[in-house]
Design a protein around this motif. Structure first.
Motif, short mmCIF file in Angstrom:
data_model
loop_
_atom_site.label_atom_id
_atom_site.label_comp_id
_atom_site.label_asym_id
_atom_site.label_seq_id
_atom_site.Cartn_x
_atom_site.Cartn_y
_atom_site.Cartn_z
N ARG A 119 0.63 -1.16 0.22
CA ARG A 119 -0.16 0.76 0.25
C ARG A 119 0.86 1.26 0.45
NH1 ARG A 119 -5.29 0.56 0.98
NH2 ARG A 119 -5.27 -1.07 -0.19
N GLY A 120 2.42 1.24 0.79
CA GLY A 120 2.27 2.34 0.78
C GLY A 120 3.26 2.69 -0.83
N HIS A 121 3.36 2.14 -1.26
CA HIS A 121 4.02 2.12 -3.01
C HIS A 121 2.62 3.29 -3.72
CE1 HIS A 121 5.29 1.77 -7.71
NE2 HIS A 121 3.73 1.73 -7.59
N THR A 122 1.42 2.50 -3.98
CA THR A 122 0.46 3.23 -3.90
C THR A 122 0.25 4.39 -3.56
OG1 THR A 122 -0.62 0.65 -4.69
CG2 THR A 122 -2.24 3.34 -4.60
N ASP A 123 0.22 4.77 -2.10
CA ASP A 123 0.05 6.08 -1.25
C ASP A 123 0.98 6.87 -1.86
OD1 ASP A 123 -1.36 4.43 0.17
OD2 ASP A 123 -0.07 4.51 1.77
N ASP A 124 1.83 6.50 -2.62
CA ASP A 124 3.48 7.48 -3.08
C ASP A 124 2.95 7.87 -4.02
OD1 ASP A 124 6.05 8.19 -2.45
OD2 ASP A 124 6.80 7.56 -4.10
N LEU A 125 2.92 6.95 -5.04
CA LEU A 125 1.82 7.15 -6.32
C LEU A 125 0.58 8.73 -6.16
CD1 LEU A 125 1.36 7.35 -8.91
CD2 LEU A 125 -0.54 5.19 -8.80
N MET A 126 0.34 8.54 -5.60
CA MET A 126 -0.85 9.50 -4.93
C MET A 126 -0.33 10.33 -4.82
SD MET A 126 -3.30 6.70 -3.19
CE MET A 126 -5.06 7.82 -2.74
N SER A 127 0.56 10.98 -3.79
CA SER A 127 1.25 11.81 -3.76
C SER A 127 1.71 12.37 -5.50
CB SER A 127 2.69 11.88 -2.27
OG SER A 127 1.84 11.12 -0.96
N PHE A 128 2.74 11.39 -6.02
CA PHE A 128 3.41 11.83 -7.08
C PHE A 128 2.24 12.42 -8.30
CE2 PHE A 128 5.28 11.03 -10.88
CZ PHE A 128 6.36 11.37 -11.41
N LEU A 129 0.66 11.58 -8.43
CA LEU A 129 -0.16 12.65 -8.88
C LEU A 129 -0.27 13.41 -9.19
CD1 LEU A 129 -2.34 9.26 -10.01
CD2 LEU A 129 -0.84 10.55 -11.09
N ALA A 130 -0.79 13.66 -7.48
CA ALA A 130 -1.01 15.35 -6.81
C ALA A 130 -0.34 16.25 -6.48
CB ALA A 130 -1.27 15.15 -4.98
N ALA A 131 1.18 16.03 -6.89
CA ALA A 131 2.11 16.92 -6.82
C ALA A 131 2.68 17.05 -8.16
CB ALA A 131 3.04 16.50 -6.70
#
Length: 429
Positions: free
Chosen positions: A9-21
């Motif tokens: 889940r940490g990878h997907t959390d990080d993806l979501m941060s990347f998308l938002a940024a």
């Protein structure tokens, strides 16, 4: 990140941060570069001389990034393993003369970029992001990530047939967003952007600006097994490729791993930062020459090179299953997809299938196959362009999503991590 296929889940959390940024291609490459720098990579400029020492490097040009890692002892003819992706998404782009409006509404003049689903931009709170160019030739990123703009839909009372005959949007008349009241004033938008960037409006001589949906990515569903968010096509692959390259750096490798994330895929890739331009070939050739190589070494390296062109594909849509091939129906969280088209809209052939299958098997990652319904035209990617332009074996893969080219797309929450693990195994050889 390991090559285990257990959902992280940490990878997907990080993806979501990347998308938002990353509301623009310029932000996406800046964020990828920052992550690579933390992994020990360093930026090299195209105008400087390059050395052939071992280590990680990257080149930035506009909305594109090429990054690579030279292992210790690599020969000049060592082949490359490339993850290809693109940083751009279909959206709205601000025109050169942006200040417009009528009837007491202030609006921003925009042009349609790529094959966006226009209706998904209606009645959505939009911010504004991109880059500005200053008088001295330098660039600044800008991101007003708050509700500034809105493209209002016509009320049903004034379009009684909209729910029976369908919504019909004129790309020029109906897609100009509102951002206030009053009469339009020339230079108004750029003055606002200058204030956001902390510069003088007179110093801004150029801009590449675009609205973006400000709603953040989110897990979706009873069990949170889905992710909804913007620009998944194709920042899922940019994020996964960056993570995979950082993961294999400093390992003993038989290949030189490369991330090539291009701009302008959504409108044909024909630019100096697009896959149909010379950027990738120039960087790879300079890498060979900087290690003392010759044209013969370049030819040998390219002949042994493989590229995984990673882009999103279509998951089977439960409401429109007839639009899909009846025997090839990729599902969310079923693992990455191998994209095949015998007319070479995708570059995959049987040999490429074997490369991808081997990587997935090594990583313990399930995978699926996508082909288009014979009655439907097939899209394309940077894959065939990369294969034809550089003469290197290329395989088209990606993550299956719904609502492709919408302002907000949908994928399985497991699939980005599964893709990243498959890319690690591929780059390791």
């Amino acid at each position: 990140m390991s090559t285990s296929a257990r959902f992280d889940r940490g990878h997907t959390d990080d993806l979501m941060s990347f998308l938002a940024a990353s509301p623009s291609p310029y932000h996406a490459v800046a964020n990828a570069a920052e992550r690579l720098e933390k992994a020990g990579f360093r930026q090299v400029r195209e105008t400087d001389a390059w050395d052939g020492a071992a280590g990680g490097r990257f080149v930035l040009r506009g909305g594109a990034i090429i990054a690579w890692y030279v292992p210790e002892g690599a020969d000049p003819h060592t082949p490359f393993r490339i993850v290809g992706a693109h940083t751009d998404s279909p959206n709205l782009r601000v025109k050169p003369l942006p200040d417009t409006g009528s009837y007491g509404w202030r609006q921003i003049a925009v042009e349609i970029y790529g094959g966006t689903l226009l209706n998904t931009w209606l009645d959505r709170d939009l911010g504004l992001a991109g880059r500005i160019t200053l008088r001295d030739g330098t660039h600044r990123l800008v991101n007003a990530d708050r509700a500034l703009l809105r493209v209002p839909q016509l009320a049903v009372h004034l379009d009684r047939s909209v729910n029976t005959d369908g919504l019909k949007l004129d790309r020029q008349r109906h897609m100009q967003p509102i951002w206030g009241l009053g009469e339009p004033q020339e230079g108004d938008l750029i003055r606002f952007v200058a204030e956001e960037a902390g510069v003088r409006a007179d110093d801004i001589t150029g801009w590449d600006l675009m609205p973006h949906a400000i709603e953040p990515p989110a897990y979706l569903g009873r069990d949170r097994e889905l992710v909804a968010g913007p620009r998944m096509d194709n920042l899922i692959s940019v994020h996964a490729g960056t993570a995979a390259l950082a993961a294999v750096a400093a390992r003993p490798l038989p290949y030189i791993p490369v991330l090539a994330a291009f701009d302008h895929e959504e409108n044909g890739s024909q630019s100096d930062t697009g896959a149909d331009g010379p950027l990738l070939g120039t960087v790879l050739e300079r890498s060979v020459l900087s290690r003392g190589g010759t044209y013969e070494d370049r030819a040998r390296a390219f002949a042994g090179t493989v590229c995984l062109s990673s882009d999103t594909g279509h998951a089977v849509h439960p409401n429109y299953s007839d639009r899909h091939d009846p025997t090839h129906r990729p599902r969310a969280n079923g693992g990455p997809i191998l994209k095949v088209n015998v007319n070479m809209r995708y570059a995959t052939d049987g040999s490429g299938r074997a490369v991808f299958a081997t990587a997935c098997e090594k990583a313990g990652v399930p995978w699926q196959t996508f082909v288009s319904n014979n009655a439907m035209p097939c899209g394309t990617t940077i894959g065939p362009i990369t294969a034809a332009r550089h003469g290197i074996q290329t395989v088209d893969i990606g993550v299956a999503i719904l609502s492709m080219h919408s302002a907000r797309e949908l994928c399985g929450a497991d699939d980005p991590y599964l893709l990243a693990n498959a890319l690690v195994a591929f780059l390791e050889g």
